[in-house]
Design an enzyme around this catalytic site. Sequence first.
Site: not given
Length: 443
Positions: A210-212
């Site tokens: 997860m990074h957005r």
Amino acid sequence: MKITIVLGTRPEIIKMASVMDEIEKRGHELLLIHTGQHYDKEMSENFFIDLKLPTPNYNIHVGSGSHGKQTGKMMEGIEEVLLDEKPDILLVQGDTNAVLAGALVASKLHIPVGHVEAGLRSFDETMPEEINRLAADICSKLYFVPTEESAINLAMEGISRKRIFITGNTVVDACFRNLEISKNREKDEYDEGLAELDIDNMENILTLTMHRAETVDDKERLTNIIEALEELDDMNIIFPIHPRTKKTMENFGLFDRLNDLKHVHIIKPVGYLDFLLLISKSTIILTDSGGLQEEAITLDVPALTLRYNTERPETVTAGGNILVGSDKEVILENARRILDDEEFANKMKSAKNPYGMGNAAELMIKIIEDADKNDNLKMEAPDEVMSSFTRKMKVIGEAISVNEFEKNNNSLIKIAFDGEEIKFPYDDLNLNGLTIIYEDYAN
């Protein structure tokens, strides 16, 4: 030929590795410009060495910063190199700020741009990547698209079919190429995070990324995802956590909640080769990444995507990827089904890869060679009065190919429609019974 490639991020380097191989294999001069916006050990010389790639000829050392500041610095540095080197073509890949900067500068200098992975669209203009894709495609001369759907996107936007080439995606080339490198390493070469986990003997691995911003900066969405992970306690969840994601989770008071779960293994980010090995051994990929959707279907691993739209819709249509957003129940339902329903899981694993057979780079360089041979790379001001045309629509009632129709009618076909779906007008597509939209130059 002198072929220049602009690179800025790890995914770009990975996806262009096979293109670099092919350029050198075919005896052309390769010039690499690294913009350096993520410049660290993993992104510098060691990463190129690990992937057995030539190191960049130039590094602009842009560093981090706002989109405008970063892109401006890149453009200044790239322009200086291009003015000095005068390449025959510049290649960019994907949708980063480096792509935007490279495409803008080269087109202004009348250097043809080849956009690798062109035509992708999420149709979400709040995403910076979408703006970069759109702008880069406007500036490009040759479009190397991964799928027919991407080709249709460009055709619908007015790009000539003669400049659009469906090559497959270099992510397939990269996965096959680099997984072999990864498998041939010793365990003492693994990064610290992966070295501590015995993934060879671990069952039911769920790899999470997860990074957005739309995922991790929204507390409600992030909480829903964590609640789903809490209930997936029969899986080994491996989470190479991005530093920004960790900081946001700590600010929300959610990091310890996830880290305290026995079935969750939070590790530092790992190198590409380690990560490729990890996903190849996974049962499920849970991600908000675009590139990982491609890698998952290439390696036959079911993917659940933590987003509400995707610029890789082909993975969903093929059946290897499901959009689950941040809905706890949807995440749980699909994860459980993959884990418990063997028929369903096998169907996702066996989904046909829409991105080709792993020869995208070979096709691209051959296309560039042919364009150069036929003088189709020239970027010169016209010396003839512009030909006018009329846009028309017509139902074809005879067996005739696209090439034949265009030759007989002095026209250019934009798209074809069979009554149910739009088709890309390949040279040899039989138009009988199809409706076409075309540009008529006969008058």
